[in-house]
Write a protein that holds these residues in place. Structure first.
Motif, mmCIF file in Angstrom:
data_model
loop_
_atom_site.group_PDB
_atom_site.id
_atom_site.type_symbol
_atom_site.label_atom_id
_atom_site.label_comp_id
_atom_site.label_asym_id
_atom_site.label_seq_id
_atom_site.Cartn_x
_atom_site.Cartn_y
_atom_site.Cartn_z
ATOM 1 N N LYS A 1 -0.111 6.802 -14.462
ATOM 2 C CA LYS A 1 -0.239 8.151 -14.066
ATOM 3 C C LYS A 1 -1.323 8.233 -12.849
ATOM 4 N N ASN A 2 -2.058 7.496 -12.491
ATOM 5 C CA ASN A 2 -3.106 7.706 -11.620
ATOM 6 C C ASN A 2 -2.937 6.696 -10.263
ATOM 7 N N GLU A 3 -1.922 6.103 -10.315
ATOM 8 C CA GLU A 3 -1.689 5.352 -8.947
ATOM 9 C C GLU A 3 -0.073 5.375 -8.644
ATOM 10 N N LEU A 4 0.064 5.667 -7.097
ATOM 11 C CA LEU A 4 1.460 5.820 -6.500
ATOM 12 C C LEU A 4 1.440 4.888 -5.410
ATOM 13 N N ASN A 5 2.476 4.027 -4.979
ATOM 14 C CA ASN A 5 2.778 3.464 -3.790
ATOM 15 C C ASN A 5 3.824 4.396 -3.190
ATOM 16 N N ILE A 6 3.851 4.065 -1.828
ATOM 17 C CA ILE A 6 4.926 4.527 -1.086
ATOM 18 C C ILE A 6 5.014 3.421 0.108
ATOM 19 N N TYR A 7 6.135 3.144 0.167
ATOM 20 C CA TYR A 7 6.744 2.091 1.103
ATOM 21 C C TYR A 7 7.501 2.692 2.051
ATOM 22 N N VAL A 8 7.122 2.648 3.474
ATOM 23 C CA VAL A 8 7.782 3.065 4.755
ATOM 24 C C VAL A 8 8.308 1.990 5.619
ATOM 25 N N ILE A 9 9.540 2.107 6.268
ATOM 26 C CA ILE A 9 9.894 1.150 7.160
ATOM 27 C C ILE A 9 9.595 1.612 8.644
ATOM 28 N N PHE A 10 8.629 1.114 9.577
ATOM 29 C CA PHE A 10 8.077 1.482 10.874
ATOM 30 C C PHE A 10 8.804 0.668 11.836
ATOM 31 N N LYS A 11 9.126 1.524 12.906
ATOM 32 C CA LYS A 11 9.914 0.950 13.992
ATOM 33 C C LYS A 11 8.663 1.046 15.038
ATOM 34 N N ASP A 12 8.189 -0.018 15.738
ATOM 35 C CA ASP A 12 7.359 0.297 16.787
ATOM 36 C C ASP A 12 8.167 -0.089 17.934
ATOM 37 N N GLU A 13 8.225 0.583 19.247
ATOM 38 C CA GLU A 13 8.998 0.426 20.209
ATOM 39 C C GLU A 13 8.779 -0.940 20.818
ATOM 40 N N GLY A 14 9.739 -1.584 20.997
ATOM 41 C CA GLY A 14 9.978 -3.243 21.296
ATOM 42 C C GLY A 14 9.339 -4.054 20.412
ATOM 43 N N LYS A 15 9.258 -3.696 19.074
ATOM 44 C CA LYS A 15 8.903 -4.466 18.018
ATOM 45 C C LYS A 15 9.659 -4.825 16.963
ATOM 46 N N GLU A 16 9.612 -5.833 16.184
ATOM 47 C CA GLU A 16 10.318 -5.808 14.721
ATOM 48 C C GLU A 16 10.139 -4.727 13.796
ATOM 49 N N ALA A 17 11.023 -3.996 13.088
ATOM 50 C CA ALA A 17 10.509 -3.085 12.133
ATOM 51 C C ALA A 17 10.017 -3.946 11.089
ATOM 52 N N VAL A 18 8.794 -3.250 10.547
ATOM 53 C CA VAL A 18 8.269 -3.522 9.327
ATOM 54 C C VAL A 18 7.775 -2.657 8.249
ATOM 55 N N GLU A 19 7.861 -2.982 7.110
ATOM 56 C CA GLU A 19 7.597 -2.196 5.859
ATOM 57 C C GLU A 19 6.251 -2.145 5.529
ATOM 58 N N MET A 20 5.666 -1.046 5.484
ATOM 59 C CA MET A 20 4.288 -0.635 5.389
ATOM 60 C C MET A 20 4.008 -0.084 3.827
ATOM 61 N N LYS A 21 3.028 -0.457 3.280
ATOM 62 C CA LYS A 21 2.626 0.158 2.015
ATOM 63 C C LYS A 21 1.527 1.125 2.043
ATOM 64 N N PHE A 22 1.537 2.202 1.545
ATOM 65 C CA PHE A 22 0.407 3.173 1.254
ATOM 66 C C PHE A 22 0.222 3.315 -0.250
ATOM 67 N N ASN A 23 -0.969 2.731 -0.714
ATOM 68 C CA ASN A 23 -1.377 2.862 -2.012
ATOM 69 C C ASN A 23 -2.286 4.100 -2.163
ATOM 70 N N TYR A 24 -2.042 4.725 -2.997
ATOM 71 C CA TYR A 24 -2.751 5.974 -3.406
ATOM 72 C C TYR A 24 -3.231 5.975 -4.937
ATOM 73 N N LYS A 25 -4.349 6.600 -5.007
ATOM 74 C CA LYS A 25 -4.973 7.008 -6.306
ATOM 75 C C LYS A 25 -5.161 8.445 -6.598
ATOM 76 N N LEU A 26 -4.806 9.152 -7.759
ATOM 77 C CA LEU A 26 -5.065 10.350 -7.933
ATOM 78 C C LEU A 26 -6.419 10.864 -7.448
ATOM 79 N N ALA A 27 -6.350 11.858 -6.729
ATOM 80 C CA ALA A 27 -7.852 12.288 -6.432
ATOM 81 C C ALA A 27 -8.487 12.915 -7.677
ATOM 82 N N LYS A 28 -9.556 13.085 -7.742
ATOM 83 C CA LYS A 28 -10.362 13.577 -8.999
ATOM 84 C C LYS A 28 -10.844 15.309 -8.439
#
Length: 164
Positions: free
Chosen positions: A137-164
Motif C-alpha cells: 500500500k506504500n510502494e509502487l514500481n513503474i517499468y518503462v521501455i526507453f529507446k534512446d536514439e541509436g541504442k538498444e531499447a532498455v527497460e527502466m524501473k522507477f521505484n516509488y514510496k507513498l509521500a507523507k
C-alpha cells in the motif's frame, strides 16, 4: 535537456524482450474499467534519472484518472509529464504528454504518446511498454521501455514510496 528528451521520446518495439513490460503485439486490448486500476492513485516519490521523481495520480472520476510526473535534478526541474488513464472502447488507454521546465510541450500540439492496455493482474497493470506494479500500500514500481536514439531499447524501473 537534450539527453532527457532523447531518453523520454521513445518508440516501443514489438521485438523488445523485457522482464516487466509487455507489448500488445497486434492483439485487442482486454475489457477493463477505470476502477480496476484505482490502486495507482496516490502521491508517489522516488529517485531515478539522476534526481528526485514525483508522480501524483488522482482517484477515478469521470471514467478516468489524471496523473502528473516531475523530475528534479540538483534542485532544478528538468521536465514534467501530464498523464491520463481513460476508459476507451471498453478497455483502458494510458496517454502521456511531456513538457519542459517552462511548460513548453515536446509532442505536437494535438499529439500524445499512447499506451493501450495489454492485461491486468492482481498487483500489476500492463500497458503496451509500460507497467504499474503495486508492491504494497506504500510502494509502487513503474517499468518503462526507453529507446534512446541509436541504442538498444532498455527497460527502466522507477521505484516509488507513498509521500507523507
Amino acid at each position: 535537456m537534450k539527453n532527457y528528451l532523447a531518453l523520454i521520446l521513445f518508440l516501443v518495439s514489438a521485438t523488445i524482450i523485457s522482464q516487466n513490460t509487455l507489448t500488445l503485439e497486434g492483439k485487442e486490448s482486454p475489457t477493463a474499467a477505470i476502477n480496476d486500476v484505482s490502486w495507482i492513485a496516490g502521491h508517489w516519490q522516488g529517485e531515478a534519472l539522476g534526481g528526485i521523481t514525483e508522480e501524483v495520480w488522482t482517484s477515478p472520476l469521470g471514467k478516468s484518472m489524471m496523473g502528473s510526473f516531475k523530475l528534479v535534478v540538483d534542485e532544478a526541474v528538468q521536465f514534467y509529464e501530464l498523464c491520463t488513464i481513460t476508459e476507451k472502447n471498453e478497455s483502458l488507454l494510458l496517454r502521456i504528454k511531456h513538457f519542459d521546465k517552462n511548460l513548453k510541450g515536446w509532442e505536437e500540439k494535438d499529439a500524445s504518446i499512447e499506451f493501450p492496455l495489454v492485461k491486468i493482474e492482481n498487483n500489476k497493470v500492463y500497458f503496451d511498454g509500460l507497467t504499474f506494479e503495486k508492491i504494497s500500500k506504500n510502494e509502487l514500481n513503474i517499468y518503462v521501455i526507453f529507446k534512446d536514439e541509436g541504442k538498444e531499447a532498455v527497460e527502466m524501473k522507477f521505484n516509488y514510496k507513498l509521500a507523507k
